[in-house]
Design a protein around this motif. Structure first.
Motif, mmCIF file in Angstrom:
data_model
loop_
_atom_site.group_PDB
_atom_site.id
_atom_site.type_symbol
_atom_site.label_atom_id
_atom_site.label_comp_id
_atom_site.label_asym_id
_atom_site.label_seq_id
_atom_site.Cartn_x
_atom_site.Cartn_y
_atom_site.Cartn_z
ATOM 1 N N LEU A 193 23.035 35.679 -4.366
ATOM 2 C CA LEU A 193 22.314 36.901 -4.017
ATOM 3 C C LEU A 193 21.033 37.016 -4.836
ATOM 4 N N ARG A 194 21.091 36.646 -6.105
ATOM 5 C CA ARG A 194 19.898 36.675 -6.953
ATOM 6 C C ARG A 194 18.871 35.652 -6.497
ATOM 7 N N VAL A 195 19.351 34.454 -6.117
ATOM 8 C CA VAL A 195 18.446 33.387 -5.698
ATOM 9 C C VAL A 195 17.780 33.706 -4.367
ATOM 10 N N THR A 196 18.559 34.166 -3.404
ATOM 11 C CA THR A 196 18.017 34.368 -2.058
ATOM 12 C C THR A 196 17.317 35.711 -1.880
ATOM 13 N N CYS A 197 17.893 36.769 -2.447
ATOM 14 C CA CYS A 197 17.390 38.122 -2.174
ATOM 15 C C CYS A 197 16.745 38.809 -3.371
ATOM 16 N N GLY A 198 16.806 38.169 -4.530
ATOM 17 C CA GLY A 198 16.172 38.756 -5.700
ATOM 18 C C GLY A 198 16.893 39.964 -6.272
ATOM 19 N N VAL A 199 18.193 40.085 -6.011
ATOM 20 C CA VAL A 199 18.979 41.199 -6.543
ATOM 21 C C VAL A 199 19.576 40.789 -7.888
ATOM 22 N N GLU A 207 20.995 51.003 -3.568
ATOM 23 C CA GLU A 207 19.551 51.004 -3.388
ATOM 24 C C GLU A 207 19.031 49.623 -3.005
ATOM 25 N N PHE A 208 19.825 48.600 -3.260
ATOM 26 C CA PHE A 208 19.385 47.235 -3.012
ATOM 27 C C PHE A 208 20.242 46.532 -1.955
ATOM 28 N N TRP A 209 21.493 46.964 -1.849
ATOM 29 C CA TRP A 209 22.382 46.488 -0.786
ATOM 30 C C TRP A 209 23.015 47.723 -0.155
ATOM 31 N N PRO A 210 22.323 48.360 0.784
ATOM 32 C CA PRO A 210 22.834 49.602 1.371
ATOM 33 C C PRO A 210 24.166 49.395 2.090
#
Length: 247
Positions: free
Chosen positions: A50-56, A186-189
């Motif tokens: 999730l951090r790599v692909t979506c920046g979360v 706020e980042f993954w509704p």
């Protein structure tokens, strides 16, 4: 770009999940804590992906408040993010889940391996007995128990009704409650395909004692702490486009 990055995340989940589900069958004979260490790596992989692909990303405040002994964890619930991330951030824990979830292909198989407390919510008296029996068993095996006191995912910026069942259970099991506030929604509704870049803030409070206290008193303290932390860490209200799952 948000659509593409989110699609890459889901593609990665589709690739990784089936092999892990099959692994769950192979390790069932292993002791519960060892099974947990193996299967919970799926969550760590997905949080990394999730951090790599979506920046979360995420940051943790109050990590020093996590005790060395099993407790009842009560957390804000805004997204699927915390169901994975809390396995990485906290000592071994089990979920209190609906029995039906264990029947879901792949997901349910992996969840069963994590020794959840599975209850029939349609039968309250039986569910309470199962909570006590299985809760005592899991604590004895070194697991903490995770409960979402609002009962379901609540959109970012909103507040659900806090239920007292978890407080009664913690009191009866003689364990303190570890409160957790977070703004993952706020980042993954909730129920959203899209994921938005940013940093989830996770606040972990000091354990709240439950001995010789009424359930409503315990729950009021838990709710007060969590919602005050939410007011401090919430960046945007529910009208922000993320909450409407818009790009």
């Amino acid at each position: 770009m948000i659509w593409l990055r989110s699609a890459l995340y889901w593609l990665g989940m589709l690739v990784v999940t089936p092999p892990y589900a099959l692994l769950c069958f192979l390790i069932l004979p292993l002791p519960p804590l060892l099974r947990y260490k193996v299967v919970s790596r799926w969550s760590r992989i997905m949080i990394f992906w999730l951090r790599v692909t979506c920046g979360v990303k995420y940051r943790v405040i109050g990590r020093e408040n996590v005790p060395d002994v099993p407790v009842m964890v009560m957390s804000k619930h805004q997204s699927a993010w915390e169901t994975m991330a809390l396995q990485e951030l906290l000592p071994p824990l089990v979920f209190v889940v609906k029995r039906e979830l264990l029947k879901i292909p792949f997901f349910g198989w992996g969840l069963r391996t994590l020794s959840p407390i599975a209850i029939d919510r349609g039968n309250r008296s039986e569910a309470q007995k199962m909570l006590m029996a299985q809760g005592t068993d899991r604590l004895g095996k070194g697991f903490s128990i995770l409960i979402f006191p609002e009962g379901t995912r609540v959109p970012a910026g909103q507040r659900g009704k806090y239920r007292q069942g978890g407080a009664r259970l913690a009191n009866e099991l003689h364990v303190p409650i570890l409160p957790v506030a977070l703004n993952s929604g706020e980042f993954w509704p909730r129920n959203s395909f899209l994921k938005w870049p940013g940093t989830v803030t996770v606040c972990i409070g000091k354990p709240i004692p439950t001995a010789n206290r009424a359930a409503n008193e315990i729950m009021a303290e838990v709710e007060y702490w969590i919602e005050n932390q939410m007011a401090a860490i919430t960046e945007r209200g529910p009208k922000y486009p993320r909450d409407a799952a818009q790009p």
